[in-house]
Design an enzyme around this catalytic site. Structure first.
Site, mmCIF file in Angstrom:
data_model
loop_
_atom_site.group_PDB
_atom_site.id
_atom_site.type_symbol
_atom_site.label_atom_id
_atom_site.label_comp_id
_atom_site.label_asym_id
_atom_site.label_seq_id
_atom_site.Cartn_x
_atom_site.Cartn_y
_atom_site.Cartn_z
ATOM 1 N N GLU A 199 -10.221 1.895 3.631
ATOM 2 C CA GLU A 199 -9.874 3.049 2.764
ATOM 3 C C GLU A 199 -11.137 3.577 2.063
ATOM 4 O O GLU A 199 -11.391 4.789 2.051
ATOM 5 C CB GLU A 199 -8.832 2.568 1.744
ATOM 6 C CG GLU A 199 -8.481 3.519 0.619
ATOM 7 C CD GLU A 199 -7.535 2.856 -0.413
ATOM 8 O OE1 GLU A 199 -6.476 2.330 -0.011
ATOM 9 O OE2 GLU A 199 -7.862 2.854 -1.614
ATOM 10 N N LYS A 224 -4.599 -6.829 3.246
ATOM 11 C CA LYS A 224 -4.575 -5.705 2.294
ATOM 12 C C LYS A 224 -5.987 -5.419 1.775
ATOM 13 O O LYS A 224 -6.382 -4.261 1.597
ATOM 14 C CB LYS A 224 -3.621 -6.005 1.123
ATOM 15 C CG LYS A 224 -3.616 -4.926 0.039
ATOM 16 C CD LYS A 224 -3.208 -3.565 0.587
ATOM 17 C CE LYS A 224 -2.932 -2.489 -0.423
ATOM 18 N NZ LYS A 224 -3.895 -2.154 -1.417
ATOM 19 N N SER A 242 0.820 -1.212 0.000
ATOM 20 C CA SER A 242 0.000 0.000 0.000
ATOM 21 C C SER A 242 0.854 1.262 0.000
ATOM 22 O O SER A 242 1.944 1.282 0.555
ATOM 23 C CB SER A 242 -0.922 0.029 1.220
ATOM 24 O OG SER A 242 -1.696 1.213 1.188
ATOM 25 N N HIS A 253 -7.744 -3.570 4.416
ATOM 26 C CA HIS A 253 -7.178 -2.214 4.411
ATOM 27 C C HIS A 253 -7.922 -1.368 3.374
ATOM 28 O O HIS A 253 -8.318 -0.231 3.637
ATOM 29 C CB HIS A 253 -5.681 -2.280 4.080
ATOM 30 C CG HIS A 253 -5.063 -0.968 3.673
ATOM 31 N ND1 HIS A 253 -5.262 -0.404 2.427
ATOM 32 C CD2 HIS A 253 -4.287 -0.086 4.354
ATOM 33 C CE1 HIS A 253 -4.634 0.758 2.356
ATOM 34 N NE2 HIS A 253 -4.036 0.971 3.510
ATOM 35 N N ASN A 254 -8.123 -1.941 2.202
ATOM 36 C CA ASN A 254 -8.797 -1.182 1.147
ATOM 37 C C ASN A 254 -10.262 -0.936 1.464
ATOM 38 O O ASN A 254 -10.802 0.123 1.129
ATOM 39 C CB ASN A 254 -8.647 -1.906 -0.195
ATOM 40 C CG ASN A 254 -7.278 -1.675 -0.805
ATOM 41 O OD1 ASN A 254 -6.300 -1.469 -0.079
ATOM 42 N ND2 ASN A 254 -7.177 -1.717 -2.113
HETATM 43 C C1 6PG Z 1 -3.173 1.321 -1.718
HETATM 44 C C2 6PG Z 1 -4.435 1.427 -2.539
HETATM 45 C C3 6PG Z 1 -4.295 0.783 -3.874
HETATM 46 C C4 6PG Z 1 -5.590 0.734 -4.701
HETATM 47 C C5 6PG Z 1 -6.042 2.032 -5.224
HETATM 48 C C6 6PG Z 1 -7.250 1.966 -6.135
HETATM 49 O O1 6PG Z 1 -3.288 0.821 -0.619
HETATM 50 O O2 6PG Z 1 -2.123 1.765 -2.181
HETATM 51 O O3 6PG Z 1 -5.471 0.770 -1.872
HETATM 52 O O4 6PG Z 1 -3.843 -0.522 -3.676
HETATM 53 O O5 6PG Z 1 -5.369 -0.049 -5.790
HETATM 54 O O6 6PG Z 1 -6.245 2.921 -4.212
HETATM 55 O O7 6PG Z 1 -8.301 1.252 -5.624
HETATM 56 P P1 6PG Z 1 -9.758 1.424 -6.272
HETATM 57 O O8 6PG Z 1 -9.573 1.565 -7.753
HETATM 58 O O9 6PG Z 1 -10.509 0.184 -5.952
HETATM 59 O O10 6PG Z 1 -10.330 2.653 -5.680
#
Ligand code: 6PG
Length: 467
Positions: free
Chosen positions: A190, A183, A129, A186-187
């Protein structure tokens, strides 16, 4: 000189990680499916070129790496990874490790790890990330796979990782798919955080009549306080950015349709499979889906009545508190999914460690993560983050703001799906006697599904009146 590691895939993330490794003194062999990218990459590497060797031929690339080999793949997830495993495996020897550093579905990582068992080769799913800058100058990395592979990878991973007060933001979190699962969650977190920021922005823009720059100023102020975080910081900077074509704020020329690559959705799917419901994350994924129905929304804007009741705009402090409470609740849902998955897959995930490696480098890094880590390190009542004494105290202070913001949104017709979801979850969890007795009554009424009684053990049926 034989390379310490091989990097396959010279896209944005792969080339940034290769340069980061070279910068930290490791010898790196690189290759790419389109061989003509290799020369360009080598030329752009400047002073780091002596630390890098480019190989168009796969066998040559493999032979350039010292055994036992560590080979990092930074390629699209899914079929391309399966194809590469098939192509490279015959060229590898006992003890070699293949790492998938992309955003992969952890189910696929588990399947591949299982397939590699007993072959002498090792497979690691590693979440990375921090975007391109993170990869180049210090990402947060969540590593799965075997101890053998971790021993090989650890010195390199720790060298290139982001540092929080000197501690590297990387660790081996568990076997097989553990790294990719963490991960994925985590997303999910996010997505929730981004959506809540967008909802507060919407309230200020649509109900407060504030322009992008003014909202950016508020966010900038918040980024120095309890909401200190990468996402608030970049949101402030984005709001204050100006389009060089029109001179308008950048955000005002961007179409309101959000993209998504799937990790947020995976978080939900896995949460549901584990019998969880991460409704704050779900709201964020759902809101991205709704946003894509732009044409329908434009039509419905004229056809549906969103006319609202009047109410006072919540104060800036209320909005800051709403975001803080929402952030705590969103993370708590994410950690809850992690602990369910840890039980289900016998990963023994260390929540404090996960919070620690998210303190720097990753997209959700924030001032709160250090406090989450401390809460997990201490005795956690019922294993739940929201019950940690420090979190209870923060929620008690921030909740009135969240209530006022959500109430204002409801009365003013301003949608806030993620903040409202966070509040609904909080209030559900905080209610010892809920309403599921009514659900059980209905189930037994129409389907004789039975229920438990408050006053007796066992399964019971009701004495129901006729309809
Ligand atoms: C990270 C992000 C990354 C992710 C993008 C786009 O932790 O660096 O999560 O891995 O791919 O942010 O994600 P989306 O296209 O699903 O918004």
């Amino acid at each position: 000189m034989a390379a310490d590691i091989g990097v396959y895939g010279l896209g944005t993330m792969g080339s940034a990680l290769a340069l980061n490794l070279a910068d930290k003194g490791f010898q790196v062999a690189v290759t790419n499916r389109e061989a003509d990218w290799i020369d360009g990459f080598m030329q752009d590497a400047g002073d780091l070129t002596p630390k890098l060797s480019g190989h168009a031929d796969l066998a040559e690339f493999v032979n350039a790496i010292k055994a036992p080999r560590t080979i990092l793949f930074m390629i699209p997830s899914g079929k391309p990874m399966d194809m590469m495993i098939e192509a490279i495996s015959p060229l590898l020897s006992d003890g070699d490790t293949i790492i998938d550093g992309g955003n992969a579905d952890f189910n696929e990582t588990r399947r591949r790890s299982a397939a590699m068992k007993g072959t002498g080769l090792h497979y690691v799913g590693m979440g990375v990330s921090g975007g391109a800058d993170g990869a180049r100058f210090g990402p947060s990395m969540m590593v799965g796979g075997t101890q053998h592979s971790w021993a090989q990878l650890k010195p390199m991973a720790e060298a290139i990782a982001a540092k929080f007060e000197g501690a590297p933001c990387v660790d081996h979190l568990g076997p097989d798919g553990a790294g990719h699962f963490v991960k994925t969650v985590h997303n999910g977190i996010e997505y929730a955080d981004m959506q809540m920021i967008a909802e507060i922005y919407g309230l200020m823009r649509d109900q407060g009549g504030q322009d992008a720059g003014a909202i950016g100023d508020v966010f900038e102020g918040w980024s120095k306080g309890v909401l200190g975080s990468y996402l608030i910081e970049i949101s402030a900077a984005a709001l204050k950015s100006v389009d060089d074509k029109t001179g308008k704020p950048m955000v005002d020329v961007i179409l309101d349709k959000a993209g998504q690559k799937g990790t947020g959705r995976w978080t939900l799917v896995e949460a549901l499979k584990l019998g969880q419901s991460a409704n704050t994350i779900e709201a964020a994924v759902g809101a991205r889906g709704w946003s894509s129905e732009k044409d329908t929304r434009m039509a419905a804007d004229q056809l549906l009545d969103r006319s609202a009741q009047t109410t006072d705009m919540p104060s800036v402090d209320d909005m800051e508190n709403a975001m803080l409470a929402g952030r705590i609740l969103g993370h708590a849902q994410g950690f809850r999914i992690l602990s369910s998955a840890s039980d289900e897959f016998e990963w023994s995930l260390d929540m404090a460690r996960i919070a620690e490696i998210w303190r720097a480098g990753c997209i959700i890094r924030s001032a709160l993560l250090d406090d989450f880590a401390a809460a997990f390190r201490a005795e956690l009542p019922h294993g739940h983050l929201i019950l940690a004494p420090d979190m209870r105290a923060r929620l008690a202070t921030a909740l009135p703001g969240l209530r006022r913001v959500v109430a204002a949104g409801v009365l003013l017709g301003q949608p806030m799906p993620a903040l409202a979801a966070a509040l609904a979850w909080h209030d559900t969890m905080a209610l010892g006697r809920g309403t599921a007795n009514m659900i059980q009554a209905q189930r037994d009424f129409f389907g004789a599904h039975g229920f438990e009684r408050l006053d007796e053990d066992g399964k019971h049926h009701g004495t129901w009146n006729d309809v």
